[in-house]
Design a protein around this motif. Structure first.
Motif, short mmCIF file in Angstrom:
data_model
loop_
_atom_site.label_atom_id
_atom_site.label_comp_id
_atom_site.label_asym_id
_atom_site.label_seq_id
_atom_site.Cartn_x
_atom_site.Cartn_y
_atom_site.Cartn_z
N GLU A 98 8.77 0.87 -75.91
CA GLU A 98 7.92 -0.41 -76.59
C GLU A 98 7.78 -0.74 -75.13
O GLU A 98 5.91 -0.17 -74.93
N PHE A 99 7.61 -1.49 -75.18
CA PHE A 99 7.85 -2.84 -73.87
C PHE A 99 7.12 -2.27 -72.71
O PHE A 99 6.36 -1.86 -72.11
N LYS A 100 8.04 -1.11 -72.19
CA LYS A 100 7.41 0.07 -71.33
C LYS A 100 5.84 0.70 -70.66
O LYS A 100 5.13 0.23 -70.43
N SER A 101 6.04 1.02 -72.23
CA SER A 101 4.85 1.89 -73.02
C SER A 101 3.35 1.25 -72.53
O SER A 101 2.07 1.25 -72.12
N THR A 104 2.92 -0.12 -68.67
CA THR A 104 2.91 0.85 -68.05
C THR A 104 0.84 1.09 -68.53
O THR A 104 -0.10 1.34 -68.00
N ASP A 105 0.64 1.28 -69.86
CA ASP A 105 -1.01 1.30 -69.93
C ASP A 105 -2.31 0.13 -69.60
O ASP A 105 -3.13 0.18 -69.33
N HIS A 106 -1.17 -1.40 -69.91
CA HIS A 106 -1.91 -2.41 -69.71
C HIS A 106 -2.09 -3.37 -68.90
O HIS A 106 -2.33 -3.93 -68.92
N TYR A 107 -0.75 -3.60 -68.31
CA TYR A 107 -0.98 -4.60 -66.94
C TYR A 107 -1.28 -3.65 -65.37
O TYR A 107 -0.93 -3.06 -65.22
N LYS A 108 -2.16 -4.46 -65.66
CA LYS A 108 -3.03 -3.72 -63.64
C LYS A 108 -2.03 -4.15 -62.93
O LYS A 108 -1.61 -5.18 -62.33
N GLY A 109 -2.53 -2.93 -61.98
CA GLY A 109 -1.40 -3.34 -61.07
C GLY A 109 0.01 -2.80 -60.91
O GLY A 109 0.75 -2.68 -59.73
N TYR A 110 0.39 -2.30 -62.83
CA TYR A 110 1.88 -1.47 -62.40
C TYR A 110 1.43 -0.09 -62.04
O TYR A 110 0.77 0.21 -62.82
N GLU A 111 2.49 0.41 -61.69
CA GLU A 111 2.57 1.99 -60.76
C GLU A 111 3.59 2.28 -61.26
O GLU A 111 4.53 1.76 -61.32
N GLU A 112 3.54 3.42 -62.39
CA GLU A 112 5.19 4.31 -62.61
C GLU A 112 5.77 5.10 -61.59
O GLU A 112 4.63 6.04 -61.43
N VAL A 113 6.96 5.36 -61.10
CA VAL A 113 7.25 6.54 -60.04
C VAL A 113 7.79 6.59 -61.19
O VAL A 113 7.60 8.10 -60.72
N ASP A 114 8.84 6.63 -62.36
CA ASP A 114 9.95 7.77 -62.94
C ASP A 114 9.60 6.75 -64.28
O ASP A 114 9.42 6.34 -64.93
N ALA A 115 11.04 7.56 -65.66
CA ALA A 115 11.12 7.01 -66.22
C ALA A 115 11.57 5.44 -66.52
O ALA A 115 11.48 5.19 -66.93
N GLY A 121 2.98 -4.23 -56.93
CA GLY A 121 3.13 -4.60 -55.09
C GLY A 121 3.93 -4.10 -54.68
O GLY A 121 3.86 -3.04 -54.71
N ASP A 122 5.12 -5.16 -54.37
CA ASP A 122 5.79 -4.27 -53.28
C ASP A 122 6.81 -4.77 -53.52
O ASP A 122 8.41 -4.15 -53.50
N VAL A 123 6.82 -4.89 -55.06
CA VAL A 123 7.84 -5.44 -56.35
C VAL A 123 8.60 -3.73 -56.97
O VAL A 123 7.65 -3.35 -57.44
N ASP A 124 9.54 -3.43 -56.57
CA ASP A 124 10.73 -2.30 -57.79
C ASP A 124 10.90 -2.87 -59.09
O ASP A 124 11.70 -3.95 -59.31
N VAL A 125 10.15 -2.48 -60.14
CA VAL A 125 10.67 -2.18 -61.87
C VAL A 125 11.87 -1.82 -61.56
O VAL A 125 11.47 -0.21 -60.83
N VAL A 126 12.96 -2.03 -61.72
CA VAL A 126 13.76 -1.51 -62.43
C VAL A 126 13.81 -1.29 -64.17
O VAL A 126 14.27 -2.73 -64.48
N TRP A 127 13.99 -0.10 -64.70
CA TRP A 127 13.85 -0.75 -66.42
C TRP A 127 15.45 -0.26 -66.54
O TRP A 127 15.72 1.34 -66.29
N ASN A 128 16.06 -0.97 -67.72
CA ASN A 128 17.22 -0.51 -68.63
C ASN A 128 17.49 -0.78 -69.63
O ASN A 128 17.45 -2.25 -70.21
#
Length: 496
Positions: A98-101, A104-115, A121-128
């Motif tokens: 839920e929060f990932k979606s 992804t949909d509403h936070y400007k600047g977030y780029e989805e790489v994979d699931a 920006g230059d920060v890698d986001v890791v979803w656990n």
């Protein structure tokens, strides 16, 4: 304090261990502010020019579009600038997508790489993401928080999500950062509903989280079934037929005579449990509130009359009511139910055909919600702050969430705006606008009986009651099962 917290987090009875520190935790720190006026007199009085040429007429639209693009680029640049001064990895812990979606949909600047990965920006986001079944999410979160002090910067939890049923477990520890320490002020959060802040306020009065949701809930009814049973699907008329529990029981029996099952006993449970007169544990003793006994008595009467069933929530049998052939009169739920539970995007469902309606039901109540907490020790405090402010206070973002995701957002002014015109109409509700009722419900939420024992006691109570409803135990036997289960789960609690 840290040593004590280690032991508490390791214990399977952590919730009970926190109870002494969680009492009196119901006053929200933020003050309420009136909704902002969005139109000025000058704007309202500005006349259109009669002599404009086609080229001139096209120019403002182009300028507006360019301005919108420039604003979006500016927002993304600002986000990248915040991220530039942060750690290299942003670790987010959650139990579902839920929060990932939302991010992804509403936070400007977030780029989805994979699931499980993204970029800001230059920060890698890791979803656990660990599902909640068998307490797996909390177990994983607990184990990782225990290592937070010694973890490498790129391995530290930066933000994590909690639900209302167990928020106190984390809020009243040093593992969660106060919003004030992030630089988030009462003024920033003044448009939120107070109960959403009370849930994540610790025993010292410090706010430890923020939510984009206000989860007041009601009765979601099958319009065709309502027409068949009541002769109308008008929300006001349906509300009159379920305005209290006596009328609800009458309507349920009338529905059964027409070949419908009202719903599962588990659908109504939270409506009763949110309206109790006292906490589960008082002075160390387990207490069963009269309103919970009302749930047992009403449910047993309706199960015996075949007007309600005992299906477990989210199970296959329970889910059959999403289609006309399921012959279910209603479900009970909040706005997140619309988006996540009714399968509006699937052909043949009632929701896909716009066949549901919404009314308050017998009693106002709330159900669930997701709170964003900042983990102490994060090396991405600036980015965490920006995410929390954007996702839970930015009115444009919150309105986007409401309209795209059919959610009830945590903003009084946004809900008032949605309720005032067609922008709040929902296709799955046949074009009905539910936001006025949802907003009124959010104002009525009472957390005075919230406690750190709620999750365990509610689960065990429903489990024991099912044995009674299905004829596998007498009422006394079922209550005895419940008491033994609670004492086993919380050894410091006594039960008669």
């Amino acid at each position: 304090m840290k040593r004590k917290l280690l032991g508490v987090l390791l214990s399977t009875t952590m919730v009970a261990g926190m109870i002494a520190g969680c009492g009196g935790n119901n006053a929200a720190p933020a003050t309420e502010a009136p909704a902002e006026e969005t139109a000025t007199e000058d704007a309202a009085e500005a006349p259109a020019e009669e002599t404009a040429t086609e080229d001139a007429a096209e120019a403002p639209a182009e300028t507006t579009e360019e301005a919108t693009e420039d604003a979006a680029e500016s927002t993304e640049e600002a986000t990248a600038e915040v991220a530039a001064d942060e750690g290299k990895v942003l670790n987010i812990y959650a139990w579902n997508e839920e929060f990932k979606s939302r991010l992804t949909d509403h936070y400007k600047g977030y780029e989805e790489v994979d699931a499980t990965h993204g970029k800001i920006g230059d920060v890698d986001v890791v979803w656990n993401i660990t599902p909640s079944e068998n307490n797996a999410y909390q177990n994983n979160l607990d184990e990782t928080l225990l290592k937070q002090d010694s973890a490498a910067a790129d391995d530290k939890i930066d933000l994590f999500l909690v639900e209302a049923d167990y928020a106190l477990k984390y809020v009243d520890t040093d593992y969660t950062m106060p919003m004030a320490d992030l630089g988030i002020t009462d003024a920033d959060l003044a448009d939120q509903y107070s109960y959403t802040q009370a849930i994540v306020t610790d025993s010292n009065g410090k706010l430890k989280g923020s939510s984009w949701q206000a989860c007041s809930a009601g009765l979601i009814y099958n319009r065709d079934a309502a027409k068949d049973v009541l002769g109308t699907d008008d929300p006001d008329e349906v509300q009159a037929a379920v305005a209290d529990w006596d009328k609800y029981v009458e309507t349920a029996k009338a529905a059964e005579e027409k070949g419908y099952t009202m719903c599962s006993v588990n659908d109504t449970y939270r409506t009763y449990s949110n309206n109790v007169s006292g906490k589960w544990v008082q002075d160390g003793k387990l207490t069963i509130d009269d309103n919970l006994m009302n749930w047992i008595n009403d449910s047993k009467e309706l199960v015996d009359a075949k007007a309600e069933n005992t299906y477990d929530l989210w199970g296959d049998d329970w889910a059959k009511g999403k289609t006309p052939d399921g012959k279910i009169f209603c479900y009970f739920g909040p706005a997140w139910f619309f988006n996540f539970c009714l399968d509006a995007d699937q052909d043949g469902t009632i929701a896909n055909n716009g066949g549901w309606g919404y009314c308050v039901g017998p009693q106002s109540y709330y159900w669930g919600g997701t709170w964003i907490c900042a983990a102490t020790g994060t090396d991405n405090a600036g980015l965490v702050k920006d995410i929390i402010l954007t996702m839970t206070t930015d009115k444009d973002v919150l309105k986007e969430i409401a309209q795209k995701d059919a959610d009830c957002v945590n903003s009084k002014s946004v809900l008032a705006e949605l309720a005032s015109d067609d922008s709040g109409n929902l296709a799955l509700l046949g074009g009905q606008n539910p936001y006025k009722q949802l907003a009124e419900g959010a104002e009525k939420v009472d957390l005075s009986n919230l406690s750190a024992y709620d999750q365990g006691c509610n689960e065990e109570f429903q489990k024991a009651a099912k044995n009674y409803f299905e004829g596998n135990a007498t009422l006394d036997e079922a209550l005895d099962m419940f008491k033994k289960a609670v004492v086993e789960k919380y050894p410091e609690v006594t039960a008669d």
